[in-house]
Write a protein that holds these residues in place. Structure first.
Motif, PDB file in Angstrom:
ATOM      1  N   MET A 149       8.510  47.157   8.674  1.00 43.29           N
ATOM      2  CA  MET A 149       7.256  46.068   9.525  1.00 43.29           C
ATOM      3  C   MET A 149       7.581  46.127  11.093  1.00 43.29           C
ATOM      4  N   ASP A 150       9.066  45.485  11.731  1.00 44.78           N
ATOM      5  CA  ASP A 150       9.453  45.739  13.220  1.00 44.78           C
ATOM      6  C   ASP A 150       9.076  46.694  13.508  1.00 44.78           C
ATOM      7  N   ARG A 151       9.313  47.954  13.515  1.00 40.63           N
ATOM      8  CA  ARG A 151       8.233  48.914  14.325  1.00 40.63           C
ATOM      9  C   ARG A 151       6.871  49.117  14.501  1.00 40.63           C
ATOM     10  N   LEU A 152       6.038  48.059  13.580  1.00 38.49           N
ATOM     11  CA  LEU A 152       4.261  48.404  13.574  1.00 38.49           C
ATOM     12  C   LEU A 152       4.683  46.631  15.094  1.00 38.49           C
ATOM     13  N   LEU A 153       5.136  46.219  15.011  1.00 33.92           N
ATOM     14  CA  LEU A 153       5.283  44.913  15.188  1.00 33.92           C
ATOM     15  C   LEU A 153       5.321  44.693  16.635  1.00 33.92           C
ATOM     16  N   LYS A 154       6.544  45.668  17.429  1.00 37.83           N
ATOM     17  CA  LYS A 154       6.551  45.934  18.005  1.00 37.83           C
ATOM     18  C   LYS A 154       5.371  46.753  19.463  1.00 37.83           C
ATOM     19  N   LEU A 155       4.181  47.482  18.394  1.00 35.01           N
ATOM     20  CA  LEU A 155       3.347  47.678  19.081  1.00 35.01           C
ATOM     21  C   LEU A 155       2.672  46.813  19.693  1.00 35.01           C
ATOM     22  N   LEU A 156       2.614  45.431  19.471  1.00 28.96           N
ATOM     23  CA  LEU A 156       1.495  43.983  19.274  1.00 28.96           C
ATOM     24  C   LEU A 156       1.734  43.708  21.199  1.00 28.96           C
ATOM     25  N   ASN A 157       0.624  42.693  21.316  1.00 28.77           N
ATOM     26  CA  ASN A 157       1.057  42.486  22.221  1.00 28.77           C
ATOM     27  C   ASN A 157       1.526  40.786  21.604  1.00 28.77           C
ATOM     28  N   THR A 158       1.937  40.069  22.497  1.00 24.41           N
ATOM     29  CA  THR A 158       2.520  38.031  21.989  1.00 24.41           C
ATOM     30  C   THR A 158       1.495  38.075  21.322  1.00 24.41           C
ATOM     31  N   GLN A 159       0.373  38.002  21.611  1.00 23.84           N
ATOM     32  CA  GLN A 159      -0.717  36.834  21.051  1.00 23.84           C
ATOM     33  C   GLN A 159      -1.169  37.664  19.451  1.00 23.84           C
ATOM     34  N   GLN A 160      -1.086  38.962  19.951  1.00 26.97           N
ATOM     35  CA  GLN A 160      -1.445  39.623  18.675  1.00 26.97           C
ATOM     36  C   GLN A 160      -0.357  39.816  16.929  1.00 26.97           C
ATOM     37  N   ARG A 161       0.607  38.875  17.656  1.00 32.25           N
ATOM     38  CA  ARG A 161       2.087  39.286  17.337  1.00 32.25           C
ATOM     39  C   ARG A 161       2.102  37.873  16.179  1.00 32.25           C
ATOM     40  N   GLU A 162       1.409  36.800  17.301  1.00 30.46           N
ATOM     41  CA  GLU A 162       1.809  35.375  16.285  1.00 30.46           C
ATOM     42  C   GLU A 162      -0.010  35.854  15.398  1.00 30.46           C
ATOM     43  N   ALA A 163      -0.778  36.262  15.817  1.00 33.80           N
ATOM     44  CA  ALA A 163      -1.962  35.682  15.013  1.00 33.80           C
ATOM     45  C   ALA A 163      -1.280  36.772  13.632  1.00 33.80           C
ATOM     46  N   VAL A 164      -0.196  38.247  13.292  1.00 32.74           N
ATOM     47  CA  VAL A 164       0.275  38.436  12.822  1.00 32.74           C
ATOM     48  C   VAL A 164       1.268  37.846  11.441  1.00 32.74           C
ATOM     49  N   THR A 165       1.588  36.738  12.351  1.00 30.53           N
ATOM     50  CA  THR A 165       3.531  36.092  11.509  1.00 30.53           C
ATOM     51  C   THR A 165       2.588  34.725  11.475  1.00 30.53           C
ATOM     52  N   THR A 166       1.600  34.039  11.973  1.00 35.04           N
ATOM     53  CA  THR A 166       2.245  33.000  11.479  1.00 35.04           C
ATOM     54  C   THR A 166       1.540  32.409   9.937  1.00 35.04           C
ATOM     55  N   PRO A 167       2.439  30.805   9.950  1.00 35.07           N
ATOM     56  CA  PRO A 167       2.092  31.036   7.912  1.00 35.07           C
ATOM     57  C   PRO A 167       1.296  30.740   8.077  1.00 35.07           C
ATOM     58  N   SER A 168       0.423  30.048   8.784  1.00 30.06           N
ATOM     59  CA  SER A 168      -0.444  29.756   8.388  1.00 30.06           C
ATOM     60  C   SER A 168      -1.794  29.906   7.397  1.00 30.06           C
ATOM     61  N   ARG A 169      -1.937  28.599   5.972  1.00 34.19           N
ATOM     62  CA  ARG A 169      -2.704  29.271   5.430  1.00 34.19           C
ATOM     63  C   ARG A 169      -4.345  29.970   5.001  1.00 34.19           C
ATOM     64  N   TYR A 170      -4.814  29.007   6.562  1.00 35.49           N
ATOM     65  CA  TYR A 170      -6.003  29.179   7.164  1.00 35.49           C
ATOM     66  C   TYR A 170      -6.086  29.727   8.689  1.00 35.49           C
ATOM     67  N   THR A 171      -6.204  30.759   8.994  1.00 37.47           N
ATOM     68  CA  THR A 171      -6.180  31.435  10.817  1.00 37.47           C
ATOM     69  C   THR A 171      -7.514  31.597  11.629  1.00 37.47           C
ATOM     70  N   GLN A 172      -7.987  31.462  12.613  1.00 39.42           N
ATOM     71  CA  GLN A 172      -9.205  31.905  13.063  1.00 39.42           C
ATOM     72  C   GLN A 172      -8.358  32.331  14.237  1.00 39.42           C
ATOM     73  N   ILE A 173      -8.963  33.829  14.536  1.00 42.06           N
ATOM     74  CA  ILE A 173      -8.080  34.627  14.995  1.00 42.06           C
ATOM     75  C   ILE A 173     -10.064  35.077  15.946  1.00 42.06           C
ATOM     76  N   VAL A 174      -9.846  34.782  17.065  1.00 48.26           N
ATOM     77  CA  VAL A 174     -10.971  34.699  18.291  1.00 48.26           C
ATOM     78  C   VAL A 174     -10.660  35.299  19.212  1.00 48.26           C
ATOM     79  N   ALA A 175     -11.235  37.111  19.152  1.00 53.14           N
ATOM     80  CA  ALA A 175     -10.854  38.132  19.310  1.00 53.14           C
ATOM     81  C   ALA A 175     -11.935  38.605  20.367  1.00 53.14           C
ATOM     82  N   GLY A 176     -12.183  38.585  21.552  1.00 51.69           N
ATOM     83  CA  GLY A 176     -13.206  39.469  23.144  1.00 51.69           C
ATOM     84  C   GLY A 176     -13.144  41.084  22.455  1.00 51.69           C
TER      85      GLY A 176
END
Length: 608
Positions: free
Chosen positions: A1-28
């Motif tokens: 999975m680390d190989r995939l996470l390295k392809l993401l930018n900081t914002q994307q990586r935060e959205a993927v790994t957040t432990p929150s139960r409810y996540t809203q991703i505002v994506a332009g």
């Protein structure tokens, strides 16, 4: 999975790994929404240990679903593991819930329920609208308008919340319905209630419903909190919803009745891309989801913004941000390109001429192919034949083009093939039927559709039924020939092209109608602009009656030209400045005179 996470930018990586139960991703637009969502689904499997069967993806359209599945296939190949969960549109999810409801004897429908478009109820019984909306002589107009009102009131667009029973419709209220050709039509509550009551009889006798009927019935079944609810909610513990800004209040209600307090939910969307309010979408859904999260899990909810645009040049992004009025997206690596061109021309005919001539110039460059080019139009009607004029001009230049109509014809053919397979091989295993059809040289489209269904967990031919709903919703947009794509701006959402032309800006054109929803029209043009990767052309004339969209584009950092006549341009015999000033002044006077006449007519209509 680390190989995939390295392809993401900081914002994307935060959205993927957040432990929150409810996540809203505002994506332009162009910020890697599909990439982020696919990575988050795989992260849920590999890092959180969630079984594929316990994950549900909900997509707004079949094409968006296909893009997500393709991206997951790419990532699983990259990292060497991961499975594809069930990903359904809202309507196919509702169909599946109804199937369970029928099985558990909790649905109003019977086995073999069929889905049709709302207007087709009138085909089943031409007397459905008899005596209704008698003030309108055009019965085709009545059929279309009252069907639209029937959809909108159930979706939650005509009242504060979705209406679920005809008895709850106020009898004396008049509901406004915006039609494509005739403007705003008023539907009385008593007529709408009668129409609904008559349709209920057809539904019961024919065992048939429409797309919104699927949502309403599935929501009702889940509200019972009985066997169907427990069967579905206990299975799907992690839910991911794509294009959340396009959901209606009724679809939002279906989602909220599906989840319990222990499920994990992620929604992805962008309220600046809400362009389907005419079909029930609600631009406040993103905000209401945040309110829901804060209410039920204030310590475990998060809003993450994706702003890094990978699609467009710096110049296109700048114009799009200025037009929408906020810096919603920022360019990656400051990729520079050509300034967007604003072409001011006094007619649709001239706009079409410019487009055909410019395309001929572009394709002379061997680096540009026809499939790199997309022409987006706001509408195509008898009074504003935008697409027809483009077809005509491209034909004169012998330029190949591809239209949505061709896709719709292919879609109708595929539906017929699938229904035939379902009936001929009733309840047989899909894998066995697939092999039989391969030996019979079945069509590529049919075989590919069956593969999609099997990848989504389909077991027998009965499972084809819920996916037929997705075919009816939307045609696939891909084409195998080198040709120009021509679409409405609505149809192009989610897609991208190196070169984009948009027409036709101007009063009652874009923004559309005599009483336009300016904010929605602005979002629509914003979506059109952000489809462009390298070059953008916007064509039209300045506004007088409403906010001038062309004026706004001219005032941004663009190249502004006037286009009067292709023939004059080619001969280098264009009008001199004095002539052009006279033409501009004459046109302006004519438009102002027309506006005065229209205002007077509107005043008289309001008076009577």
């Amino acid at each position: 999975m680390d190989r995939l996470l390295k392809l993401l930018n900081t914002q994307q990586r935060e959205a993927v790994t957040t432990p929150s139960r409810y996540t809203q991703i505002v994506a332009g637009p162009g910020t890697g929404k599909t990439t982020t969502l696919a990575a988050k689904i795989l992260y849920t499997q590999s890092e959180l240990g969630i079984l594929t069967n316990n994950i549900l993806g909900i997509s707004f359209s079949r094409s968006a679903k296909s893009h997500l599945l393709n991206k997951m296939e790419e990532f699983t190949t990259l990292i060497g593991y991961g499975g594809k969960p069930v990903i359904l549109t809202f309507h196919s999810l509702a169909f599946r819930i109804i199937k369970y409801g029928i099985h558990f004897n909790e649905s109003l429908f019977r086995q073999g329920v069929e889905t049709i478009h709302t207007e087709n109820f009138i085909d089943l019984d031409p007397l459905l609208t008899k005596g209704l909306c008698s003030e309108y002589a055009d019965r085709k107009l009545v059929n279309e308008s009252i069907s639209q009102a029937y959809n909108l009131i159930r979706q939650g667009s005509l009242e504060a919340s979705p209406v679920t029973n005809w008895r709850d419709i106020p009898q004396d209220v008049q509901y406004p319905v915006n039609t494509y050709t005739y403007g705003r039509i008023l539907i009385r509550g008593r007529d709408l209630a009668t129409f609904w009551r008559r349709i209920n009889k057809i539904k019961k006798i024919k065992n048939t419903t429409d797309f919104q009927g699927l949502i309403s019935e599935a929501t009702r079944i889940l509200s019972l909190k009985q066997r169907t609810y427990h069967h579905v909610s206990e299975r799907f513990r992690h839910i991911f919803v794509d294009e959340y800004q396009d959901t209606s209040l009724a679809q939002e209600g279906l989602l909220l009745r599906l989840i319990d307090r222990d499920q994990t939910v992620t929604v992805v969307g962008d309220k600046n891309q809400t362009i389907y309010t005419f079909n029930g979408s609600n631009s406040t859904n993103m905000d209401r989801f945040s309110d829901y999260c804060k209410k039920y899990a204030p310590e475990s909810s998060e809003v993450i913004h994706l702003t890094h645009n990978y699609r467009s040049t710096r110049e296109i992004i700048h114009v799009a941000n200025e037009f929408i009025g906020e810096e919603t997206i920022t360019p990656v690596n400051k990729r520079n390109g050509i300034k967007p061109m604003v072409v001011e021309t006094h007619s649709i005919q001239l706009a079409a001429e410019f487009i055909a001539k410019k395309i001929s110039e572009l394709v002379e460059d061997t680096t540009v192919s026809l499939s790199d080019i997309c022409i987006l139009y706001r509408k195509n009607s008898e009074h504003s034949p935008q697409a027809d004029k483009v077809f005509e001009q491209l034909g004169q230049y012998s330029i190949r083009y591809d239209t949505e109509q061709q896709h719709k014809e292919n879609t109708e053919s595929l539906i017929g093939q699938v229904l035939k397979v379902r009936d001929e091989y009733e309840d047989e295993p899909l894998e066995e039927v697939f092999e039989k059809l391969k030996l019979k040289n079945a069509s590529k489209e049919l075989l590919q559709f069956m593969i999609e269904v099997m990848n989504q967990g389909g077991v027998d031919t009965d499972d084809l039924t819920e996916h037929i709903v997705e075919i009816k919703e939307e045609a696939q947009e891909e084409t195998s020939t080198d040709s120009i794509t021509i679409k409405t701006v609505h149809e192009a959402k989610g897609l991208e092209y190196p070169i984009v032309f948009i027409l036709y800006l101007g009063d009652r054109e874009f923004p559309h109608s005599s009483r336009p929803n300016i904010e929605e029209e602005k979002r629509l043009l914003y979506v059109g602009m952000t489809r462009a990767q390298n070059q953008l052309y916007v064509l039209g004339k300045k506004g007088i009656e409403f906010e001038g969209f062309l004026n706004n584009c001219i005032d941004s950092d663009t190249t502004h030209i006037h286009y009067y006549s292709s023939i004059a341009e080619e001969k280098n015999e264009g009008f001199n400045k004095a002539d052009k000033d006279i033409i501009d002044q004459t046109v302006k006077q004519q438009e102002e005179a027309e506006k005065k006449i229209k205002d007077e007519l509107r005043r008289l209509m309001d008076f009577f």
